[in-house]
Design a protein around this motif. Structure first.
Motif, PDB file in Angstrom:
ATOM      1  N   ILE A 216     -22.044  33.217  10.702  1.00  0.00           N
ATOM      2  CA  ILE A 216     -20.814  33.688  10.070  1.00  0.00           C
ATOM      3  C   ILE A 216     -20.451  35.050  10.654  1.00  0.00           C
ATOM      4  N   ASP A 217     -21.170  36.082  10.214  1.00  0.00           N
ATOM      5  CA  ASP A 217     -20.784  37.431  10.646  1.00  0.00           C
ATOM      6  C   ASP A 217     -21.266  37.751  12.048  1.00  0.00           C
ATOM      7  N   GLY A 218     -22.479  37.309  12.397  1.00  0.00           N
ATOM      8  CA  GLY A 218     -23.029  37.652  13.705  1.00  0.00           C
ATOM      9  C   GLY A 218     -23.579  39.067  13.776  1.00  0.00           C
ATOM     10  N   THR A 219     -23.716  39.741  12.621  1.00  0.00           N
ATOM     11  CA  THR A 219     -24.213  41.122  12.628  1.00  0.00           C
ATOM     12  C   THR A 219     -25.499  41.298  11.827  1.00  0.00           C
TER      13      THR A 219
END
Ligand SMILES: Cc1cc2nc3c(=O)[nH]c(=O)nc-3n(C[C@H](O)[C@H](O)[C@H](O)COP(=O)(O)OP(=O)(O)OC[C@H]3O[C@@H](n4cnc5c(N)ncnc54)[C@H](O)[C@@H]3O)c2cc1C
Ligand SMILES: Cc1cc2nc3c(=O)[nH]c(=O)nc-3n(C[C@H](O)[C@H](O)[C@H](O)COP(=O)(O)OP(=O)(O)OC[C@H]3O[C@@H](n4cnc5c(N)ncnc54)[C@H](O)[C@@H]3O)c2cc1C
Ligand code: SF4
Ligand code: SF4
Ligand code: FES
Lengths: 281, 473
Positions: A216-219
């Protein structure tokens, strides 16, 4: 705005675009990816940065139409823009002079393999590349990869080009020929990476794979992308996407990819009813 | 003393539990101005005004309440504006019962409830957005001559507060946000039924009217480096939150159907998954949901699951109601919405249905032993008390650790033993000159208002840092 400046259809249902994203282009290293969102209702999906042109401020994305988002994306033309692009994300590949490297790619995974091939070649490695696909048309980026490879082997399931068979056969052949391989990379469909890793183990070769988990966010904020590597929970978006292929829990990884099968189908169906017959059929 | 007002807080309208547990609209409907005036009448404007000391940003509570009493809503709004940039948010999610309201003099009188300070704050903020938005915006526009440039990393409550205060002081402020939308946890974590997105958007809109530039899709450390920021700006405030979910790591954690609350809530809030397929991001709809944890995050996840149509939602907490860290109001709301609670219980295994999907959660009963470091009695498992819940979904809400995506690229910054940034609690100063930090990334997961308090302190410190730096020698 992230404007598309060029677009090519490089294989059935596969597209090659260059997009304006100067800051991402400036900081990209091989092995990294972006997360994109096409429009207000869109999903965030990860795509590898297949290449970057720092001077022109461009990044290159190569994607395969596989569901709702990639289908919508394929309808964007030069001059259109992508609403959100964030990156470069993920830990870059470990680029150094290993000696001889064996680079194995399949399907759209070749797009992720290519920047690593390029970086390893520029770092002084002897690069042997194996690219595989079901049929000749589906083996993408042959010329790009050839430019940075000392040797390029193609395999196709139907024998329409190169060796008939799968990439693992070619891996064994290269070693049998007497090549001393110092490291491998294998990037492609999960089943191919799994067998690539099994083959590497048999051949006693260290291997990196790139795990395309759902994200989703990749963070590192949601934990959706978690995988088990070496019996530990790791987040593919920040700890990876590259991991030691011999230590990945493949069955779990592949099972997690199927979590939203039902919803993905519904989503695609809804889109197709909205837009009618489309070129990807 | 003759007290001519109600012992109880003026009742506030809420959506009926049966209705609201099927929608994502706000549970609490807020006071009308008339109800607000009535409630404001319960404040006795006591001399010592202990409520102010209970508020981490020291809002002039009797001041704004007196304005409400006199039906001077613009006056009340102006007072709030001096102290807080996010009144509509705080009025909704602040743990008022343990802060301002806990100390309220009226609440100390036997049999009396404290003044509903939070709900009054919310009323004023909502009134302001409904009535004077444009005017407020115009008044606060500053001249183009800027006192200096400040970068803020992260657009949660800490970052927004520092940015708002510095903009009011005349600084050029740029907020970098990693996600595609601003607001931090307010946007991706806290669900709409407690904090509607349009409220957050309005508060952020008001900040943009101050001239603050918010740029999304910038992951500092990746998209731009700290070195680049330090070159371009006079000072920088790091407010990246405590955004990495922790997992207990028990067997089966990676089964399909097991989520971190962060993922579950992000799908629902940031990505609007509850409106799938209108929005593209799906969220699994489950029948039997087990939520692990006892904080606000656990309550939010459980109540979301209910709204997505789950039949049974059970919260499993290893201590008792007495130790529950969630806001008591949210606990009550959860109970009204038919959420089950299993106290003194801890999961020990997620059971695989043989196809990689969760089918049950195996738990063990706990008892409270000796107090631990935090002073709370430590739960210990009771041998042989294992039992199993049927569950097709389990959501872990056991806490967050600091997100390393920026910190890993900035080793110069000193961290404490918990991996959070070491910063002065008053000023936010860190080990690197010109770099300040605050909010969850310094304190560990805490509250909106504490993050805002940190932002306020840092704004003052950053202002004096920049002024000193450019003082003619
Ligand atoms: C780090 C990373 C890099 C990637 N790089 C590329 C790339 O360069 N080019 C490219 O075409 N694709 C890439 N992918 C995969 C890409 O993200 C998915 O194809 C995309 O999310 C599909 O979205 P959709 O809405 O079109 O399809 P959906 O409807 O969401 O999915 C359709 C099918 O694709 C599978 N799928 C969904 N998400 C993923 C995923 N993240 N990875 C693999 N399969 C998935 C599902 O199992 C499903 O059956 C990458 C993934 C990761 C994690
Ligand atoms: C589900 C949930 C419910 C809660 N309920 C309540 C409640 O009822 N009451 C209450 O008082 N508190 C509550 N809290 C806690 C509260 O939300 C937090 O304490 C508060 O938001 C912390 O603020 P912050 O500004 O420090 O960080 P955050 O709100 O976490 O914001 C940090 C921001 O920084 C961004 N970021 C991270 N890394 C980078 C980077 N490298 N570059 C750019 N941007 C970056 C993130 O994307 C994020 O947007 C809740 C928390 C959760 C998760
Ligand atoms: S900000 Fe929070 S603590 Fe302060 S007055 Fe408002 S509700 Fe009370
Ligand atoms: S403590 Fe209570 S009564 Fe006193 S000023 Fe504050 S709100 Fe009013
Ligand atoms: S994608 Fe959310 S943590 Fe990796």
């Amino acid at each position: 705005m992230f404007t598309i400046v060029s677009k090519k259809n490089i294989a059935p249902q596969e597209f090659d675009i260059w997009v304006e994203a100067p800051r991402i282009a400036k900081h990209t290293k091989a092995g990294q990816f972006v997360v994109i969102r096409i429009d207000e209702c869109g999903e965030r999906i990860p795509l590898t940065i297949a290449d970057n042109d720092e001077k022109k401020g461009l990044i290159r994305l190569i994607f395969q139409v596989i569901g709702n988002t990639t289908a919508k994306m394929s309808t964007l033309e030069v001059g259109d823009s992508i609403l959100d692009i964030s990156g470069p994300l993920g830990t870059p590949s470990e680029i150094k002079n290993y000696g001889t490297v064996l680079m194995v790619g399949g399907g759209v995974g070749i797009a992720a393999l290519y920047p690593i091939i390029k970086a390893l070649k520029l770092a002084g490695n002897k690069v042997i590349t194996i690219l595989g696909g079901r049929t000749s048309d589906l083996v993408i980026m042959k010329e790009d990869c050839a430019e940075y490879s000392d040797e390029l082997i193609i395999t196709t399931d139907d024998g329409s080009e190169g060796m008939k068979g799968v990439v693992t056969g070619a891996m064994e052949m290269v070693v049998e020929k007497g090549e001393e391989i110092d490291h491998c990379w294998c990037i492609g469909p999960s089943i191919m990476m799994k067998y690539g890793a099994i083959t590497a183990k048999k051949l006693n070769l260290p291997i990196f794979v790139s795990l395309n988990s759902l994200m989703i966010d990749g963070t590192g904020m949601c934990g959706c992308c978690r995988v088990t590597v070496d019996n530990k929970i790791r987040f593919a978006c920040v700890d990876g996407p590259e991991f030691d292929g011999l230590k990945v829990d493949w069955d779990e990884f592949m099972s997690r990819l199927t979590q939203y099968k039902k919803e993905e189908k519904a989503s695609m169906k809804k889109y197709e009813t909205e837009v009618g017959e489309q070129p990807w059929h | 003393m003759a007290l001519d007002f109600s012992k109880e807080k003026t009742p506030i309208k809420e959506q009926e539990p049966k209705v609201r547990s099927k929608n994502f609209e706000e549970v609490c409907l807020g006071y009308t101005v008339e109800e607000g005036i009535l409630e404001a009448g319960r404040c006795i404007d006591c001399k010592t005004k202990p409520c102010v000391a209970g508020c981490p940003v020291a809002i002039d509570i009797p001041g704004f309440i007196k304005c409400i009493k006199n039906n001077d809503m613009p006056g009340a709004a102006a007072i709030l504006d001096e102290y807080t940039n996010l009144p509509a948010v705080c009025g909704r999610v602040c743990p008022q019962e343990t802060q301002c309201e806990e100390l309220c003099t009226v609440g100390k009188i036997k049999g009396f409830e404290p003044v509903a300070i939070g709900k009054l704050e919310r009323l004023v903020a909502d009134w302001k957005y409904a009535n004077t938005k444009k005017e407020v915006a115009k008044k606060s526009k500053k001249s183009d001559v800027k006192m200096g440039k400040v970068a803020v990393i992260g657009s949660g409550p800490a970052g927004l507060t520092v940015a708002g205060d510095l903009a009011k002081l005349g600084y050029e402020v740029k907020i970098y946000e990693a996600l595609h939308a601003a607001g931090g946890v307010l946007t991706y974590g806290i669900p709409e039924f407690r904090l509607p997105m349009k409220i957050v958007e309005m508060e952020i809109g008001a900040m943009k009217d101050l001239g603050i530039d918010i740029e999304c899709n910038v992951v500092v450390g990746k998209t731009i480096t700290m070195q680049e920021i330090m070159q371009e700006f006079d000072a920088c405030f790091i407010a990246v939150g405590a955004g990495t979910p922790l997992f207990q790591g028990i067997t089966g954690t990676n089964l399909n159907g097991v989520y971190s609350a962060s993922e579950y809530l992000t799908r629902i809030n940031l990505m609007h998954g509850y409106k799938f397929p209108e929005y593209d991001t799906p969220v699994i709809k489950s029948k039997n949901v087990v939520v692990i944890g006892g904080g606000n995050v656990a309550m939010d996840a459980a109540r979301c699951a209910k709204r997505l149509g789950a039949k049974n939602v059970t919260i499993v907490y290893r201590r008792t109601l007495k130790e529950l860290p969630a806001r008591i109001e949210e606990y009550h709301h959860a109970v009204e919405e038919d959420i089950n609670f299993n106290w003194l219980t801890n999961p020990i295994e997620y059971v695989n249905d043989g196809k990689g999907q969760l089918c049950a959660v195996k738990c063990i009963k706990m008892e409270l032993g000796e107090p631990d470091d935090s002073g709370r009695r430590r739960p210990v498992p009771i041998e042989g008390s294992e039992f199993t819940f049927d569950a097709d979904c389990a959501i872990e809400a056991i806490g967050q650790a600091s997100n390393k995506i920026l910190l890993d690229t900035f080793p110069e910054l000193k961290l404490n033993k918990w991996g959070n940034i070491e910063a002065d609690p008053e000023t936010g100063e860190t080990s690197v000159p010109g770099i300040f930090a605050g909010g969850d990334i310094v304190t560990g997961a805490a509250t909106v208002i504490l993050a805002m308090g940190a932002g306020k302190g840092a704004a003052v410190a950053i202002d004096s840092y920049i002024k000193n730096r450019y003082k003619p020698k």
